[in-house]
Design a protein around this motif. Structure first.
Motif, PDB file in Angstrom:
ATOM      1  N   UNK A   2      -9.456  13.065 -15.494  1.00 58.93           N
ATOM      2  CA  UNK A   2      -8.073  13.788 -15.330  1.00 58.93           C
ATOM      3  C   UNK A   2      -7.391  13.260 -14.141  1.00 58.93           C
ATOM      4  N   UNK A   3      -7.987  13.263 -12.840  1.00 55.95           N
ATOM      5  CA  UNK A   3      -7.368  12.707 -11.636  1.00 55.95           C
ATOM      6  C   UNK A   3      -6.799  11.355 -12.141  1.00 55.95           C
ATOM      7  N   UNK A   4      -7.492  10.402 -12.884  1.00 58.99           N
ATOM      8  CA  UNK A   4      -6.848   9.112 -13.182  1.00 58.99           C
ATOM      9  C   UNK A   4      -5.572   9.182 -13.796  1.00 58.99           C
ATOM     10  N   UNK A   5      -5.531  10.373 -15.000  1.00 58.40           N
ATOM     11  CA  UNK A   5      -4.449  10.380 -15.768  1.00 58.40           C
ATOM     12  C   UNK A   5      -3.205  10.851 -15.035  1.00 58.40           C
ATOM     13  N   UNK A   6      -3.709  11.803 -14.070  1.00 56.72           N
ATOM     14  CA  UNK A   6      -2.414  12.209 -12.903  1.00 56.72           C
ATOM     15  C   UNK A   6      -1.788  11.234 -11.983  1.00 56.72           C
ATOM     16  N   UNK A  52       0.800  -1.291  -0.124  1.00 59.61           N
ATOM     17  CA  UNK A  52      -0.065   0.164  -0.026  1.00 59.61           C
ATOM     18  C   UNK A  52       0.812   1.135  -0.018  1.00 59.61           C
ATOM     19  N   UNK A  53       0.598   2.187  -0.873  1.00 61.71           N
ATOM     20  CA  UNK A  53       1.396   3.530  -0.998  1.00 61.71           C
ATOM     21  C   UNK A  53       0.914   4.458   0.145  1.00 61.71           C
ATOM     22  N   UNK A  54       1.812   5.167   0.482  1.00 62.59           N
ATOM     23  CA  UNK A  54       1.448   6.433   1.404  1.00 62.59           C
ATOM     24  C   UNK A  54       1.593   7.631   0.680  1.00 62.59           C
ATOM     25  N   UNK A  55       0.929   8.599   0.743  1.00 59.45           N
ATOM     26  CA  UNK A  55       1.014   9.665  -0.014  1.00 59.45           C
ATOM     27  C   UNK A  55       0.717  10.843   0.914  1.00 59.45           C
ATOM     28  N   UNK A  56       1.452  12.151   1.044  1.00 60.46           N
ATOM     29  CA  UNK A  56       1.295  13.316   1.745  1.00 60.46           C
ATOM     30  C   UNK A  56       1.035  14.364   1.032  1.00 60.46           C
ATOM     31  N   UNK A  80      -9.267   9.517   5.920  1.00 58.47           N
ATOM     32  CA  UNK A  80      -9.924   8.886   5.145  1.00 58.47           C
ATOM     33  C   UNK A  80     -11.085   9.486   4.349  1.00 58.47           C
ATOM     34  N   UNK A  81     -11.162   9.388   3.253  1.00 57.83           N
ATOM     35  CA  UNK A  81     -12.486  10.328   2.684  1.00 57.83           C
ATOM     36  C   UNK A  81     -13.707   9.346   2.954  1.00 57.83           C
ATOM     37  N   UNK A  82     -14.843  10.177   3.236  1.00 60.99           N
ATOM     38  CA  UNK A  82     -16.076   9.448   3.725  1.00 60.99           C
ATOM     39  C   UNK A  82     -17.171   9.543   2.423  1.00 60.99           C
ATOM     40  N   UNK A  83     -16.975  10.285   1.516  1.00 59.11           N
ATOM     41  CA  UNK A  83     -18.012  10.285   0.371  1.00 59.11           C
ATOM     42  C   UNK A  83     -19.305  10.886   0.803  1.00 59.11           C
ATOM     43  N   UNK A  84     -19.011  11.780   2.000  1.00 56.59           N
ATOM     44  CA  UNK A  84     -20.140  12.564   2.441  1.00 56.59           C
ATOM     45  C   UNK A  84     -19.715  14.101   1.992  1.00 56.59           C
ATOM     46  N   UNK A  85     -20.378  14.917   1.395  1.00 56.53           N
ATOM     47  CA  UNK A  85     -20.196  16.183   0.877  1.00 56.53           C
ATOM     48  C   UNK A  85     -20.046  17.179   2.040  1.00 56.53           C
ATOM     49  N   UNK A  86     -20.603  17.007   3.198  1.00 57.03           N
ATOM     50  CA  UNK A  86     -20.804  17.753   4.320  1.00 57.03           C
ATOM     51  C   UNK A  86     -19.600  17.595   5.216  1.00 57.03           C
ATOM     52  N   UNK A  90      -8.671  17.731  -3.833  1.00 59.77           N
ATOM     53  CA  UNK A  90      -9.488  16.580  -3.181  1.00 59.77           C
ATOM     54  C   UNK A  90      -9.551  15.634  -4.381  1.00 59.77           C
ATOM     55  N   UNK A  91      -9.787  15.991  -5.655  1.00 56.97           N
ATOM     56  CA  UNK A  91      -9.812  14.911  -6.852  1.00 56.97           C
ATOM     57  C   UNK A  91      -8.783  14.071  -6.852  1.00 56.97           C
ATOM     58  N   UNK A  92      -7.694  14.444  -6.404  1.00 60.08           N
ATOM     59  CA  UNK A  92      -6.276  13.542  -6.395  1.00 60.08           C
ATOM     60  C   UNK A  92      -6.598  12.596  -5.325  1.00 60.08           C
ATOM     61  N   UNK A  93      -7.005  13.138  -4.249  1.00 61.04           N
ATOM     62  CA  UNK A  93      -6.946  12.464  -2.897  1.00 61.04           C
ATOM     63  C   UNK A  93      -8.093  11.196  -3.123  1.00 61.04           C
ATOM     64  N   UNK A  94      -9.036  11.525  -3.677  1.00 56.62           N
ATOM     65  CA  UNK A  94     -10.293  10.673  -4.045  1.00 56.62           C
ATOM     66  C   UNK A  94      -9.645   9.355  -5.055  1.00 56.62           C
ATOM     67  N   UNK A  95      -9.218   9.763  -5.890  1.00 58.01           N
ATOM     68  CA  UNK A  95      -8.642   8.827  -6.874  1.00 58.01           C
ATOM     69  C   UNK A  95      -7.415   7.752  -6.150  1.00 58.01           C
ATOM     70  N   UNK A  96      -6.607   8.679  -5.208  1.00 59.42           N
ATOM     71  CA  UNK A  96      -5.798   7.964  -4.636  1.00 59.42           C
ATOM     72  C   UNK A  96      -6.023   6.997  -3.847  1.00 59.42           C
ATOM     73  N   UNK A  97      -7.088   7.307  -2.961  1.00 56.73           N
ATOM     74  CA  UNK A  97      -8.030   6.495  -2.034  1.00 56.73           C
ATOM     75  C   UNK A  97      -8.656   5.197  -2.991  1.00 56.73           C
ATOM     76  N   UNK A  98      -9.143   5.618  -3.914  1.00 53.64           N
ATOM     77  CA  UNK A  98      -9.806   4.423  -4.762  1.00 53.64           C
ATOM     78  C   UNK A  98      -8.962   3.492  -5.198  1.00 53.64           C
ATOM     79  N   UNK A  99      -7.434   3.816  -5.229  1.00 53.43           N
ATOM     80  CA  UNK A  99      -6.475   2.907  -5.723  1.00 53.43           C
ATOM     81  C   UNK A  99      -5.878   2.331  -4.457  1.00 53.43           C
TER      82      UNK A  99
END
Length: 320
Positions: free
Chosen positions: A304-308, A3-7, A61-67, A24-33
């Motif tokens: 785009x986040x996946x490309x990055x 598992x990779x660790x990203x700061x 951890x990203x929750x998926x909750x917009x609030x 945030x979009x980078x974080x979401x894609x990283x967590x998806x992986x």
């Protein structure tokens, strides 16, 4: 693969507007992986002689909750070298504190950390001045402290744009037309009576079609751009200044410009570049925290986040 660790070195998480925030979009894609995500502020970085560059980081951890979009798993002090990669995503201003942060990040590199974009490259490519390397793609431009030089430039070109070198989001941008109305006052305001350097450019009328943000990832331009179109009487297309973002396919001319810039700059450690183009003129080369990932993805379906993150994984596979 472990598992990779990203700061993420970024602005305060609670200030994110996650519906459009690129970090945030980078974080979401990283967590998806399956990556583990941590975040800190630039002021959390520190170094003590005999030790390593460390930061007080929030494992999240990203929750998926917009609030309530994240929760803290743990807050701890860690050496930057212990992460697989550190992403420097602090927004401008590109001030002294930003520069100091790049020096700390560069020390972390010497200790074994992987930092994107590279700290030295961030320092070497201030976003407005970086265009000087590519005069073939720029509108006539002047960089000066001199009010007299600005007046002479205006006399030659008639319709000009003036801007500070450390602004973002369209802050402090002025247009002066043929009548030179308030030119002296504007120059005094921007250059602080000759104490600060400013940029002056011939006005590019194609701004009515938008200030295009072209994303260059790993030296390769994304296939879609975001044209930020000024609204009403506004001359600025910046989204922060009320511009309307319209995703468009990358034109052949813009591809040629982006590939030339990417080929030159990506090998210097600039994995992500946000090129600003009006018409066929490059106006800025953004390297600190380029945005528009989500707007392009939402409007076109191109991820785009996946490309990055793909490009980031390729970079990590190369090793130190």
């Amino acid at each position: 693969m472990s598992q990779r660790n990203i700061l993420f070195v970024a602005d305060p998480l609670d200030e994110f507007k996650i519906y459009k925030d690129t970090t945030f979009s980078m974080m979401r894609e990283a967590q998806r992986r399956g990556w583990r995500i941590a975040a800190c502020l630039p002021q959390d970085l520190q170094w003590v002689s005999g030790g390593h560059v460390t930061a007080t980081v929030r494992q999240i951890t990203l929750t998926g909750d917009a609030m309530h979009w994240y929760h803290d798993d743990i807050i701890e002090t860690k050496a930057l070298k212990d992460f697989d990669v550190v992403l420097m995503r602090k927004d401008p201003p590109f001030d002294a504190e930003y520069i100091y942060a790049t020096h700390l990040l560069e020390q972390a590199e010497r200790e074994g950390a992987r930092v994107v974009n590279k700290p030295r490259a961030l320092r070497d490519h201030p976003e407005k001045l970086a265009i000087m390397e590519f005069p073939q793609f720029t509108t006539p431009t002047l960089v000066t402290r001199s009010a007299e030089s600005v007046k002479a430039f205006h006399a030659e070109h008639g319709d000009i744009i003036l801007k500070p070198l450390d602004g973002m989001g369209g802050m402090g941008i002025f247009r002066v037309r043929q009548d030179a109305l308030n030119l002296g006052s504007i120059v005094e305001t921007l250059n602080k009576g000759g104490a600060e350097t400013i940029m002056v450019q011939r006005f590019v009328p194609q701004i009515v079609d938008g200030d295009k943000r072209i994303l260059i990832i790993g030296g390769v331009p994304a296939p879609f751009v975001l044209a930020r179109i000024p609204q009403g009487t506004e001359v600025r297309g910046n989204l922060a200044a009320g511009g309307k973002g319209v995703a468009q396919p990358l034109t052949e001319r813009n591809r040629e410009i982006a590939e030339t810039v990417g080929k030159a700059l990506a090998p210097r450690g600039l994995l992500l570049i946000g090129l600003d183009v009006i018409g066929d003129s490059v106006t800025e080369i953004n390297v600190t925290s380029p945005t528009c990932f989500q707007e392009i993805t939402d409007q076109t379906g191109f991820d785009v986040p996946a490309m990055f993150i793909d490009a980031l994984e390729v970079e990590l596979e190369k090793g130190p």
